[in-house]
Design a protein around this motif. Structure first.
Motif, mmCIF file in Angstrom:
data_model
loop_
_atom_site.group_PDB
_atom_site.id
_atom_site.type_symbol
_atom_site.label_atom_id
_atom_site.label_comp_id
_atom_site.label_asym_id
_atom_site.label_seq_id
_atom_site.Cartn_x
_atom_site.Cartn_y
_atom_site.Cartn_z
ATOM 1 N N PRO A 10 2.556 -3.407 0.214
ATOM 2 C CA PRO A 10 2.887 -3.684 -1.188
ATOM 3 C C PRO A 10 2.285 -2.611 -2.086
ATOM 4 O O PRO A 10 1.169 -2.134 -1.828
ATOM 5 N N SER A 12 0.795 -2.790 -4.772
ATOM 6 C CA SER A 12 -0.478 -3.188 -5.367
ATOM 7 C C SER A 12 -1.677 -2.919 -4.457
ATOM 8 O O SER A 12 -2.809 -2.904 -4.923
ATOM 9 N N VAL A 13 -1.434 -2.719 -3.153
ATOM 10 C CA VAL A 13 -2.553 -2.474 -2.236
ATOM 11 C C VAL A 13 -2.470 -1.127 -1.536
ATOM 12 O O VAL A 13 -3.419 -0.715 -0.862
ATOM 13 N N ALA A 369 -1.864 -10.487 -6.488
ATOM 14 C CA ALA A 369 -0.727 -9.622 -6.828
ATOM 15 C C ALA A 369 0.120 -9.270 -5.609
ATOM 16 O O ALA A 369 1.351 -9.264 -5.678
ATOM 17 N N GLU A 370 -0.534 -8.970 -4.473
ATOM 18 C CA GLU A 370 0.223 -8.529 -3.304
ATOM 19 C C GLU A 370 1.054 -9.647 -2.682
ATOM 20 O O GLU A 370 1.911 -9.389 -1.833
ATOM 21 N N ALA A 374 6.368 -9.575 -9.370
ATOM 22 C CA ALA A 374 5.907 -8.874 -10.561
ATOM 23 C C ALA A 374 6.273 -9.694 -11.788
ATOM 24 O O ALA A 374 7.272 -10.425 -11.790
#
Length: 430
Positions: A10, A12-13, A369-370, A374
């Motif tokens: 993802p 985010s990571v 988040a992951e 969104a």
């Protein structure tokens, strides 16, 4: 630490992974056809002293790779804690309490099983996770539709990357089982809890060490998990009895070095039934919840175990009396507290949730988040057959005690269809 990413990370990571890991490798699709060889090759190239995964879909492959590499791991019995057919047969051989079941591989197998088992019954994929492809069958005329729907969902899940990564044709294996009746009031002093719990633990050198129990909110039809809460608010006697059954379940599977997550259904008059055991730590945010509440870094402790370092595992399962507050994780589904679908479509927006949902004093809510859409993305319509595949987000809550986590989650579930922005007509049509 080296990361072998079996699917795209993802966004985010991805950045954090590159900063924290010595290497990050995402193999081409062709390389994944023999996953065990791929893991072995990568481990040998970096001189790995231990290999571990937190993905349900890679547990068996990593266990077999560790065997080939001569490294500590779950061992050759890992498949018994993954394939629900093998798991139930093993427990049956040991005389452990569980729902009556039948393994099914064809539609005719399912019809035959339906003639032998009492209604209602639950059809589930043998290698699934997250309640994917669960179908409740209440009458004979529902058998064929349930079979075709579950097969379709498993095919969709494979396309999305939510499928067993090592066993060929795993999405064709199913089990159907009796639905047993829970009795929350016989185990909990207050309403709102689910009728099952999970025992979080570890197997170290073949010995099971229970860590703690996680409580649950009631599942969403048919049996999609909504929330896990650490710790479970049970009496000491009830916890001891549950842990004793979990120990029997894990011991029967013959695991060697791995995390464990054992789910147990709670019935009337002290009855219990084994739901399943996994050769990994609990999913969602179970591990961070345990670290926050009990101060145990289970991932670091397991790594030390795999590396042959001394580890002091808890002598017995930790109780609510030992907890520093409580924590829970909530799967956001487009379903209200009564299990009914939202009346209209909504757009995920965590800032709106954080601002407008009234939580208890001292409670802190965050979003993972992951594991979440969104902000601005359309919340999927809940599909009972797809289970967690239709989740919108994963939220983490810290609070003063388990009761507060439960009540705050109830408030959150009720508030979501009101506080999230309504979707525009063109968003829904897309």
């Amino acid at each position: 630490m080296h990361l072998l990413a079996l699917s795209a990370l993802p966004p985010s990571v991805a950045g954090a992974a590159r900063r924290l890991c010595a290497s990050v490798v995402t193999p081409a699709d062709a390389q994944r056809s023999d996953l065990v060889s791929l893991i072995v090759s990568r481990a040998e190239s970096v001189g790995a002293d231990a290999v571990l995964t937190f993905s349900e879909y890679a547990v068996v492959a990593v266990a077999e790779a560790c065997e080939a590499l001569g490294l500590a791991g779950a061992g050759g019995a890992a498949a018994l804690a993954r394939d629900k057919r093998l798991m139930r047969r093993t427990w049956q051989q040991h005389g452990l309490p569980q729902p009556e079941f039948r393994a099914v591989a064809t539609e005719e197998d399912l019809h035959e099983a339906a003639r032998a088992l009492p209604y209602p019954m639950l059809l589930k994929a043998a290698w699934s996770a997250g309640s994917t492809a669960h179908q409740t069958i209440r009458a004979p005329h529902e058998v064929s539709d349930a079979w075709h729907r579950s097969r379709h969902v498993m095919a969709e899940s494979a396309q999305l990357g939510y499928a067993e990564l090592h066993v060929a044709e795993a999405n064709a294996d199913f089990v159907v089982e009796q639905i047993v009746t829970g009795a929350v009031a016989d185990w909990f002093d207050e309403p709102g809890w689910g009728d099952y719990v999970s025992v979080e633990g570890v197997v170290a050198d073949g010995t099971f060490h229970p860590v703690c129990l996680s409580g649950r909110m009631p599942t969403v039809e048919p049996f999609t998990e909504r929330a896990g809460i650490t710790p479970a608010l049970l009496s000491a006697d009830a916890q001891d009895r549950i842990v004793a059954l979990a120990r029997q379940a894990v011991d029967a599977l013959g695991l060697r070095d791995c995390g464990t997550h054992t789910e147990i259904k709670l019935g009337a008059d002290g009855a219990m039934w084994l739901i399943e055991t996994a050769a990994r730590f609990g999913g969602a945010m179970t591990v961070p919840q345990i670290e926050e509440v009990f101060g145990l870094d289970l991932v670091g402790m397991l790594v030390d175990q795999l590396l042959g370092r001394p580890v002091e595992w808890p002598e017995q399962a930790l109780t609510p009396a030992r907890a520093r507050g409580a924590a829970g994780s909530l799967v956001v589904l487009a379903v209200d507290g009564r299990g009914e679908a939202w009346q209209d479509r909504r757009v995920w927006n965590f800032p709106a949730v954080a601002e407008r949902v009234p939580l208890s004093r001292g409670s802190e809510l965050s979003v993972v988040a992951e594991s979440s859409l969104a902000d601005g993305d359309l919340v999927p319509v809940y599909d009972p057959a797809a289970g967690a595949n239709t989740m919108a987000a994963l939220c983490l809550l810290s609070a003063t005690d388990p009761r507060t986590v439960l009540r705050d989650f109830e408030t959150l579930v009720d508030a979501l269809p009101r506080v999230l922005p309504a979707a525009h007509r063109e968003e829904v049509s897309i």
